[in-house]
Structure formats: structure tokens, C-alpha cells
Design a protein around this motif. Structure first.
Motif, short mmCIF file in Angstrom:
data_model
loop_
_atom_site.label_atom_id
_atom_site.label_comp_id
_atom_site.label_asym_id
_atom_site.label_seq_id
_atom_site.Cartn_x
_atom_site.Cartn_y
_atom_site.Cartn_z
N LEU A 190 3.98 9.03 -18.36
CA LEU A 190 5.37 9.81 -17.77
C LEU A 190 4.09 9.25 -15.69
O LEU A 190 5.84 9.08 -15.40
N VAL A 191 3.44 9.29 -15.81
CA VAL A 191 2.68 8.67 -14.12
C VAL A 191 3.58 7.34 -13.79
O VAL A 191 3.67 7.16 -13.12
N ASP A 192 2.92 6.55 -15.24
CA ASP A 192 3.88 5.26 -14.68
C ASP A 192 5.11 5.42 -14.77
O ASP A 192 5.84 3.73 -14.18
N LEU A 193 5.54 5.84 -15.21
CA LEU A 193 7.11 5.75 -15.20
C LEU A 193 8.14 6.11 -14.37
O LEU A 193 8.68 4.75 -14.10
N ILE A 194 7.32 6.81 -13.12
CA ILE A 194 8.00 7.53 -12.55
C ILE A 194 7.54 6.81 -11.02
O ILE A 194 8.38 5.98 -10.11
N TRP A 195 6.47 5.81 -11.37
CA TRP A 195 5.89 4.73 -10.26
C TRP A 195 7.20 3.58 -10.35
O TRP A 195 7.59 2.45 -9.62
N ILE A 196 7.54 3.42 -11.96
CA ILE A 196 8.52 2.26 -12.19
C ILE A 196 9.74 2.00 -11.58
O ILE A 196 10.22 1.55 -11.11
N PHE A 197 9.64 3.42 -11.41
CA PHE A 197 11.11 3.51 -10.45
C PHE A 197 11.31 3.46 -8.67
O PHE A 197 12.10 3.52 -8.27
N LEU A 198 9.62 4.19 -8.27
CA LEU A 198 9.52 4.14 -7.39
C LEU A 198 9.50 3.08 -6.34
O LEU A 198 10.28 3.03 -5.41
N PHE A 199 8.94 1.98 -6.76
CA PHE A 199 8.49 1.47 -6.24
C PHE A 199 10.11 0.18 -6.21
O PHE A 199 9.83 -0.33 -4.76
N PRO A 200 10.65 -0.02 -6.84
CA PRO A 200 12.04 -0.41 -6.90
C PRO A 200 13.10 -0.10 -5.78
O PRO A 200 13.36 -0.68 -4.86
N LEU A 201 13.12 1.88 -5.75
CA LEU A 201 13.67 2.21 -4.45
C LEU A 201 13.32 1.94 -3.32
O LEU A 201 13.98 1.75 -2.62
N PHE A 202 11.82 1.25 -3.02
CA PHE A 202 11.20 1.83 -2.10
C PHE A 202 10.96 0.32 -1.35
O PHE A 202 10.98 0.15 -0.15
N TYR A 203 10.11 -0.48 -2.27
CA TYR A 203 10.41 -1.57 -1.57
C TYR A 203 11.27 -2.67 -1.81
O TYR A 203 11.51 -3.87 -1.15
N LEU A 204 12.32 -2.56 -3.28
CA LEU A 204 12.54 -3.69 -3.33
C LEU A 204 14.70 -4.39 -3.33
O LEU A 204 14.76 -4.93 -2.64
#
Length: 206
Positions: A190-204
Motif C-alpha cells: 500500500l505504501v508503495d502504491l501511494i508513492w506510485i501516485f504521488l511521484f507523477p502528480l508532483f514530479y512528472l
């Protein structure tokens, strides 16, 4: 004989209840971050230019490295669960240790990423933050809150995995009773999945 069968039945019910409890907890976490993702999307829609400019202040390289780290850690925790099912306690412990190491590296990277912002006076409540445009301030407020909340989840996950590692080591978790390790693995995914969404939202996403 009947007592033993009853004991095993009780253990099975306890394990099932534990799994259901973890899935319910994961569901509430998905609702929490899902709500935050919606808030982010609404503010981004209303402030497209400001969000586009603000996101350029973040390091895509750091974000990508952390993404790779968490993806690998998901694999190592899965291997650990598989290993304990196959009665390979040594491999399970080694993979848990690697998962914890990757988690620590993630937090260290996040520390340096946040540290760079703090050195430039960019943090919630700072004078620099109050001088930003409304859109920029919204972006960085969401960035610090959501990535900070995720970091807290990383720490909680590390605690769960550390407890699992200890129990694997002393034999409390084994091939026929590994629900704690399995639940810890679910939480980590779950923690990994959350980051998978956070990364593109903020960085990409531009």
C-alpha cells in the motif's frame, strides 16, 4: 486430538480476522489518500500555471530514485513471504532486512530532498512560503503534507517489518503461521502504491 483440532480452528479464525482487519484498514487509507489526490487535482485544475512552475522546483531524479527503491522493496517483501511459506527462514529474514534497508534509503533521500528546501527557507509557515503566489503556496503545502504523511507511513511500515523480522528470527512466524508477515507485506505494498501516485502528480505531470 479434538483439543488440537479446536486449537487449529481457532488459529485459523484469528488469522482470517486479522487479514480482514488489515484489508479494512487499507481501505480507509485508500479513502484518505484518495481524498487528498482529489483535493490536489481540484487545486491543480484551478491553478495550472502555478502548479506547472512550482513542480519544476522538485528533483525528478530524486523522485525517480525513490520510486525505483520502493518498487524493489515491494519485490523483496514478496520474496520474504514466499520464502517463509517454503520454510526458508534465512532467505525470509534476508529479504526483510533488505526491505528495511531500502526503506531507510528512501527516508534518507527524502531527508536530503526536504533539507534542500528547508535550507532555502521553503517550508510550511516560513516567510518565503507566505510570499509565494496562492497557487505556488497550495502546491508546496500539498507537497509537504502528502509526502510527509507518506513518510510517516513508511516509518510505520518499517516498524511492522521489524517486528515481523524479529518474529521470523525467533520462530514465531513460520511456514504455517505467517499472517503478521503477510499483513505487513500488504501494508508495505500500500505504501508503495501511494508513492506510485504521488511521484507523477508532483514530479512528472506538467
Amino acid at each position: 486430538m479434538e483439543t488440537t483440532a479446536t486449537h487449529h480452528a481457532d488459529m485459523h479464525r484469528d488469522d482470517d480476522a486479522s487479514k480482514i482487519g488489515m484489508w479494512l484498514f487499507i481501505f480507509t487509507e485508500i479513502l484518505l489518500f484518495g481524498g487528498l489526490f482529489i483535493v490536489y487535482s481540484v487545486y491543480r485544475f484551478r491553478n495550472p500555471v502555478a502548479f506547472h512552475i512550482a513542480h519544476q522546483e522538485l528533483s525528478i531524479t530524486m523522485g525517480l530514485i525513490n520510486t525505483i527503491i520502493l518498487l524493489i522493496s515491494s519485490a523483496t517483501v514478496a520474496i520474504s513471504i514466499s520464502a517463509i511459506q517454503k520454510k526458508d527462514r534465512k532467505m525470509s529474514m534476508m529479504m526483510l532486512g533488505m526491505t528495511l534497508l531500502f526503506a531507510l534509503i528512501f527516508l534518507v533521500n527524502k531527508y536530503f530532498e526536504w533539507g534542500a528546501k528547508f535550507e532555502h527557507g521553503m517550508y510550511p509557515g516560513s516567510d518565503l512560503m507566505t510570499m509565494l503566489s496562492h497557487g505556488d503556496m497550495l502546491f508546496f503545502s500539498l507537497y509537504f503534507f502528502m509526502t510527509g504523511l507518506h513518510a510517516v507511513h513508511i516509518i510505520v511500515g518499517m516498524v511492522l517489518l521489524s517486528v515481523s523480522l524479529f518474529k521470523v528470527r525467533n520462530g514465531a512466524i513460520h511456514s504455517t503461521r505467517f499472517v503478521l508477515l503477510e499483513n505487513s507485506g500488504l501494508y508495505w505494498h500500500l505504501v508503495d502504491l501511494i508513492w506510485i501516485f504521488l511521484f507523477p502528480l508532483f514530479y512528472l505531470i506538467h
